[in-house]
Motif scaffolding. Sequence first.
Motif, PDB file in Angstrom:
ATOM      1  N   ASN A 162       0.820  -1.218   0.000  1.00 17.95           N
ATOM      2  CA  ASN A 162       0.000   0.000   0.000  1.00 17.95           C
ATOM      3  C   ASN A 162       0.851   1.264   0.000  1.00 17.95           C
ATOM      4  O   ASN A 162       0.650   2.179   0.796  1.00 17.95           O
ATOM      5  N   GLY A 163       1.831   1.286  -0.913  1.00 19.32           N
ATOM      6  CA  GLY A 163       2.686   2.466  -1.024  1.00 19.32           C
ATOM      7  C   GLY A 163       3.600   2.683   0.160  1.00 19.32           C
ATOM      8  O   GLY A 163       4.053   3.806   0.390  1.00 19.32           O
ATOM      9  N   GLY A 164       3.865   1.625   0.901  1.00 19.67           N
ATOM     10  CA  GLY A 164       4.750   1.723   2.051  1.00 19.67           C
ATOM     11  C   GLY A 164       4.039   1.978   3.364  1.00 19.67           C
ATOM     12  O   GLY A 164       4.651   1.882   4.435  1.00 19.67           O
ATOM     13  N   GLU A 165       2.765   2.303   3.309  1.00 22.97           N
ATOM     14  CA  GLU A 165       2.025   2.589   4.534  1.00 22.97           C
ATOM     15  C   GLU A 165       1.494   1.328   5.195  1.00 22.97           C
ATOM     16  O   GLU A 165       1.104   1.366   6.362  1.00 22.97           O
ATOM     17  N   GLY A 166       1.496   0.217   4.473  1.00 23.33           N
ATOM     18  CA  GLY A 166       0.945  -1.015   5.016  1.00 23.33           C
ATOM     19  C   GLY A 166      -0.567  -1.054   4.909  1.00 23.33           C
ATOM     20  O   GLY A 166      -1.215  -0.040   4.630  1.00 23.33           O
ATOM     21  N   ILE A 167      -1.127  -2.213   5.128  1.00 19.36           N
ATOM     22  CA  ILE A 167      -2.582  -2.386   5.074  1.00 19.36           C
ATOM     23  C   ILE A 167      -3.148  -2.144   6.469  1.00 19.36           C
ATOM     24  O   ILE A 167      -2.756  -2.798   7.430  1.00 19.36           O
ATOM     25  N   ARG A 168      -4.083  -1.207   6.563  1.00 17.45           N
ATOM     26  CA  ARG A 168      -4.675  -0.863   7.851  1.00 17.45           C
ATOM     27  C   ARG A 168      -5.602  -1.982   8.322  1.00 17.45           C
ATOM     28  O   ARG A 168      -6.570  -2.319   7.664  1.00 17.45           O
ATOM     29  N   ILE A 169      -5.302  -2.573   9.481  1.00 12.90           N
ATOM     30  CA  ILE A 169      -6.120  -3.640  10.051  1.00 12.90           C
ATOM     31  C   ILE A 169      -6.913  -3.127  11.254  1.00 12.90           C
ATOM     32  O   ILE A 169      -8.101  -3.403  11.387  1.00 12.90           O
ATOM     33  N   ILE A 170      -6.234  -2.393  12.120  1.00 18.41           N
ATOM     34  CA  ILE A 170      -6.862  -1.830  13.314  1.00 18.41           C
ATOM     35  C   ILE A 170      -6.972  -0.320  13.124  1.00 18.41           C
ATOM     36  O   ILE A 170      -6.002   0.327  12.710  1.00 18.41           O
ATOM     37  N   PRO A 171      -8.133   0.280  13.400  1.00 17.85           N
ATOM     38  CA  PRO A 171      -8.280   1.740  13.263  1.00 17.85           C
ATOM     39  C   PRO A 171      -7.193   2.503  14.017  1.00 17.85           C
ATOM     40  O   PRO A 171      -6.707   2.044  15.058  1.00 17.85           O
ATOM     41  N   GLU A 172      -6.819   3.639  13.500  1.00 18.13           N
ATOM     42  CA  GLU A 172      -5.702   4.399  14.042  1.00 18.13           C
ATOM     43  C   GLU A 172      -5.858   4.745  15.519  1.00 18.13           C
ATOM     44  O   GLU A 172      -4.858   4.929  16.227  1.00 18.13           O
ATOM     45  N   ALA A 173      -7.057   4.837  16.008  1.00 18.88           N
ATOM     46  CA  ALA A 173      -7.270   5.258  17.395  1.00 18.88           C
ATOM     47  C   ALA A 173      -7.002   4.145  18.406  1.00 18.88           C
ATOM     48  O   ALA A 173      -6.882   4.422  19.596  1.00 18.88           O
ATOM     49  N   TYR A 174      -6.879   2.893  17.946  1.00 21.99           N
ATOM     50  CA  TYR A 174      -6.853   1.778  18.890  1.00 21.99           C
ATOM     51  C   TYR A 174      -5.508   1.090  19.117  1.00 21.99           C
ATOM     52  O   TYR A 174      -5.339   0.424  20.144  1.00 21.99           O
ATOM     53  N   PRO A 175      -4.547   1.136  18.210  1.00 20.31           N
ATOM     54  CA  PRO A 175      -3.290   0.397  18.453  1.00 20.31           C
ATOM     55  C   PRO A 175      -2.594   0.817  19.748  1.00 20.31           C
ATOM     56  O   PRO A 175      -2.699   1.955  20.193  1.00 20.31           O
ATOM     57  N   ALA A 176      -1.880  -0.133  20.353  1.00 19.44           N
ATOM     58  CA  ALA A 176      -1.104   0.132  21.569  1.00 19.44           C
ATOM     59  C   ALA A 176       0.291   0.566  21.156  1.00 19.44           C
ATOM     60  O   ALA A 176       1.124  -0.261  20.782  1.00 19.44           O
ATOM     61  N   MET A 177       0.566   1.857  21.221  1.00 20.20           N
ATOM     62  CA  MET A 177       1.826   2.403  20.742  1.00 20.20           C
ATOM     63  C   MET A 177       3.035   1.812  21.456  1.00 20.20           C
ATOM     64  O   MET A 177       4.135   1.767  20.924  1.00 20.20           O
ATOM     65  N   GLN A 178       2.831   1.327  22.688  1.00 23.03           N
ATOM     66  CA  GLN A 178       3.950   0.761  23.442  1.00 23.03           C
ATOM     67  C   GLN A 178       4.568  -0.449  22.740  1.00 23.03           C
ATOM     68  O   GLN A 178       5.727  -0.780  22.979  1.00 23.03           O
ATOM     69  N   MET A 179       3.798  -1.118  21.878  1.00 24.96           N
ATOM     70  CA  MET A 179       4.296  -2.324  21.231  1.00 24.96           C
ATOM     71  C   MET A 179       5.399  -2.035  20.221  1.00 24.96           C
ATOM     72  O   MET A 179       6.170  -2.935  19.869  1.00 24.96           O
ATOM     73  N   VAL A 180       5.494  -0.827  19.710  1.00 23.07           N
ATOM     74  CA  VAL A 180       6.578  -0.486  18.791  1.00 23.07           C
ATOM     75  C   VAL A 180       7.715   0.230  19.519  1.00 23.07           C
ATOM     76  O   VAL A 180       8.680   0.656  18.896  1.00 23.07           O
ATOM     77  N   MET A 181       7.599   0.315  20.832  1.00 23.97           N
ATOM     78  CA  MET A 181       8.661   0.879  21.660  1.00 23.97           C
ATOM     79  C   MET A 181       9.476  -0.269  22.265  1.00 23.97           C
ATOM     80  O   MET A 181       9.094  -1.441  22.157  1.00 23.97           O
ATOM     81  N   PRO A 182      10.623   0.039  22.908  1.00 22.52           N
ATOM     82  CA  PRO A 182      11.458  -1.032  23.462  1.00 22.52           C
ATOM     83  C   PRO A 182      10.716  -2.000  24.371  1.00 22.52           C
ATOM     84  O   PRO A 182      10.935  -3.214  24.316  1.00 22.52           O
TER      85      PRO A 182
END
Length: 212
Positions: A162-182
């Motif tokens: 999708n042009g590098g953005e990836g396929i959206r599975i979970i709406p932007e308001a819901y992901p747990a940002m901590q999972m992409v942190m250390p």
Amino acid sequence: MDFKRQFREGLLNKNPVLAQLLGMCSTLAITTSLFNGLGMGIAVTVILICSNVLISALRKVIPNQIRIAAYIVIIAGFVTMVDLLLQAFIPALADSLGVFIPLIVVNCIILGRAEAFASKNTVAASAVDGLCQGIGYTVALVVMCVIRELLGSGTFGGGLLNGGEGIRIIPEAYPAMQMVMPVGGFITMGLVVAGFQWLLRRQANQKKGAGK
């Protein structure tokens, strides 16, 4: 040379990440998108194969007293070539992985296979070992990338689809940002390793049960 056994060891019994717990720094740092995981996995696989082949070919020439230093020089040469090729042809991946490409030089997976396998076996067997260990490493990275990217960003295939953005599975308001942190890396690593060890133990118990 037993390709089936070597493949099973690289993917399962002696998986460099999930069984031997090697290369933890890069595994925890770059597994935030599928693009990073595939890129690092392929780069390490190529370096593993090339370094294993050359070290195996020179195993009777390299003096035992300086073998580790010689292995590091050989690995560093291939890492430099891969780093320059990435900068030339896939600059986005080179920028994303950053310092972790040069740090492949001291990756315990590559140096460990050079010492434990390539220095004692034929060129063909060493090439197969590098391929199998590289596949196992790549699979482990991809599994962690999919989990962390999905839960942390809500997407799948970031950097690739999708042009590098990836396929959206979970709406932007819901992901747990901590999972992409250390902290997310440590949590994901612990869960994946625990699940993998449970699977290996279950298979071992099934074999014991079948043998009775």
